[in-house]
Design a protein around this motif. Structure first.
Motif, PDB file in Angstrom:
ATOM      1  N   ALA A 251       0.832  -1.208   0.000  1.00 27.89           N
ATOM      2  CA  ALA A 251       0.000   0.000   0.000  1.00 27.89           C
ATOM      3  C   ALA A 251       0.864   1.254   0.000  1.00 27.89           C
ATOM      4  CB  ALA A 251      -0.910  -0.017   1.237  1.00 27.89           C
ATOM      5  N   GLN A 254       2.184   2.081  -3.409  1.00 24.98           N
ATOM      6  CA  GLN A 254       1.156   2.648  -4.276  1.00 24.98           C
ATOM      7  C   GLN A 254       0.828   4.091  -3.876  1.00 24.98           C
ATOM      8  OE1 GLN A 254      -2.074  -0.092  -3.944  1.00 24.98           O
ATOM      9  NE2 GLN A 254      -1.069  -1.684  -5.202  1.00 24.98           N
ATOM     10  N   SER A 255       1.187   4.496  -2.702  1.00 19.39           N
ATOM     11  CA  SER A 255       0.889   5.859  -2.223  1.00 19.39           C
ATOM     12  C   SER A 255       2.183   6.661  -2.163  1.00 19.39           C
ATOM     13  CB  SER A 255       0.231   5.819  -0.858  1.00 19.39           C
ATOM     14  OG  SER A 255      -0.958   5.040  -0.896  1.00 19.39           O
TER      15      SER A 255
END
Length: 448
Positions: A251, A254-255
């Motif tokens: 995550a 992806q950020s």
């Protein structure tokens, strides 16, 4: 019959402790009913033997009392003998005197009647011939007749007294012989019963030891199962943590603009695996007095009366109350021969002596230092259980209650009640009080 019974009872439990212990659905070890039944049966037999020994002891005491009474009668008879013998001697002297009188009268009669007179037989000192002298009484003087009659009467009394004395002596000797035989038989039966009881107690000890060993192995198996379950749970938690960390890293990748590094996001989700801690016996819970409950590990603890000390039954280890030094472990005057006495070296009762006696297998030795975590011995749930209380420190197996004259056989004493209060203050159940405690404690004795 005794050996056959013991052997069959031992075969009934399989000869191995592992065969009689199972683990219940709750995870706690349980003893197979067959072992418990065998132990209970042998305890009942031990109780019956104890009652039989008590009955035989009463019989021996009764015979001994009768024997002593007969001996007293014999002593009286011996005193009577002296009196009778003195009377006999006196009558013999009287006979001799009477004989002299007869002889003197016979001489006079001879001078009058001639040589053919049968009274001359008296001169021969033949008592049986006195009847012949009676034939000449008609020709004798009145003095002669009185002398012969008196001679015969004294002789008859002498014969009767000697005969009665011999009969009394024979009767008392026969009675003593009979009582001796009865006493020997009763003592032999008592010894045989005591031997049987010793055998039964020995078998009970073996079976209870097997029971304790089996329970211990079952507990170890339970601990191992818990450890395995704990390791599996830890492994599952670690796998879940790793998956969570991987998901967090993904995550974060992806950020790009979140401002938080993957390491920062995952730093709270990486627990380290810890090895399970083995389960071990917890140390004694020591009270402010410095003492601990000595009965904390006894299984099936049964509370009994307060007398010289406090009586209990059950099975398992019995601990020292506090720090101390062992003074003795054996005294033959107590059931089972066990009398563990140790002098306390700490706490309010420092210097006083505690005892634990009767159905205990000893695990300490004289001179050994002990603490509240020291096992003094193992209670084996015998016919007498245990008694614990204050000893007088003489190493002779005496209690404080007995030394102070407080104990009369079954009554609650001041020393026994004081020790019961001590045990209750440490978390053990106090004993059953029989009466208002007999006697009082010395000045300054610790209260609980």
């Amino acid at each position: 019959m005794r050996n056959r019974l013991r052997r069959s009872a031992w075969q009934a439990i399989g000869g191995a402790a592992l065969a009689v212990v199972v683990v219940s659905s709750s995870g706690s070890p349980e003893v197979h009913p067959q072992l418990a039944s065998s132990v209970q049966s042998m305890k009942q037999e031990a109780s019956a033997l104890t009652q039989r020994i008590a009955a035989l002891n009463s019989q021996v005491q009764s015979i001994s009392a009768h024997y002593a009474a007969v001996e007293g009668q014999i002593r009286q008879l011996q005193g009577k003998e002296s009196t009778v013998e003195a009377t006999i001697a006196q009558k013999r002297r009287l006979l001799k005197k009477l004989h002299g009188e007869i002889v003197a009268e016979a001489v006079s009669l001879f001078a009058q009647a001639g040589t053919d007179s049968q009274v001359l037989s008296v001169l021969q000192d033949n008592p049986n011939a006195s009847a012949l002298a009676q034939e000449d009484i008609t020709t004798a003087s009145s003095t002669q007749e009185q002398a012969v009659n008196a001679y015969q009467a004294v002789q008859q009394q002498l014969t009767n007294q000697e005969s009665q004395l011999r009969a009394d002596q024979s009767q008392q000797a026969s009675l003593l012989s009979l009582l001796s035989t009865q006493e020997a038989k009763a003592q032999s039966a008592q010894q045989q019963a005591s031997t049987e009881l010793s055998g039964v107690n020995s078998q009970i000890q073996q079976m209870v030891a097997a029971q304790l060993a089996a329970e211990e192995q079952a507990r170890q198996a339970q601990i191992e199962a818990q450890q395995i379950a704990a390791e599996q749970a830890a492994a599952a938690r670690q796998a879940a943590a790793q998956q969570a960390a991987a998901a967090a890293q993904q995550a974060a990748a992806q950020s790009q603009g979140s401002g938080a590094s993957p390491q920062q996001q995952g730093s709270g989700a990486s627990p380290q695996q810890q090895a399970p801690t083995p389960v071990a016996p917890s140390p004694a819970a020591v009270a402010p007095s410095g003492y601990a409950n000595p009965l904390r590990a006894i299984g099936n603890l049964q509370v009994e009366r307060v007398d010289q000390g406090v009586d209990y039954n059950g099975y398992g280890p019995i601990y020292a109350i506090g720090d101390g030094v062992v003074l003795s472990t054996f005294n033959g005057g107590w059931p089972g021969g066990t009398f563990i006495a140790y002098r306390l070296t700490n706490g309010p009762a420092a210097g006083s002596v505690v005892y634990a006696a009767e159905d205990i297998n000893v695990d300490v030795s004289v001179g050994q230092s002990v603490t509240p975590n020291t096992v003094l011995g193992t209670l084996y749930n015998g016919p007498d259980g245990i008694e614990t209380g204050w000893a007088d420190g003489s190493a002779l197996g005496e209690t404080m209650a007995m030394s102070y004259g407080q104990f009369y056989g079954s009554n609650t004493t001041a020393f026994g009640y004081n020790f019961s209060q001590l045990l209750a203050s440490l978390g053990a159940p106090g004993g059953v009080v029989q009466n208002s405690p007999t006697g009082s404690l010395p000045g300054g004795w610790p209260q609980w």
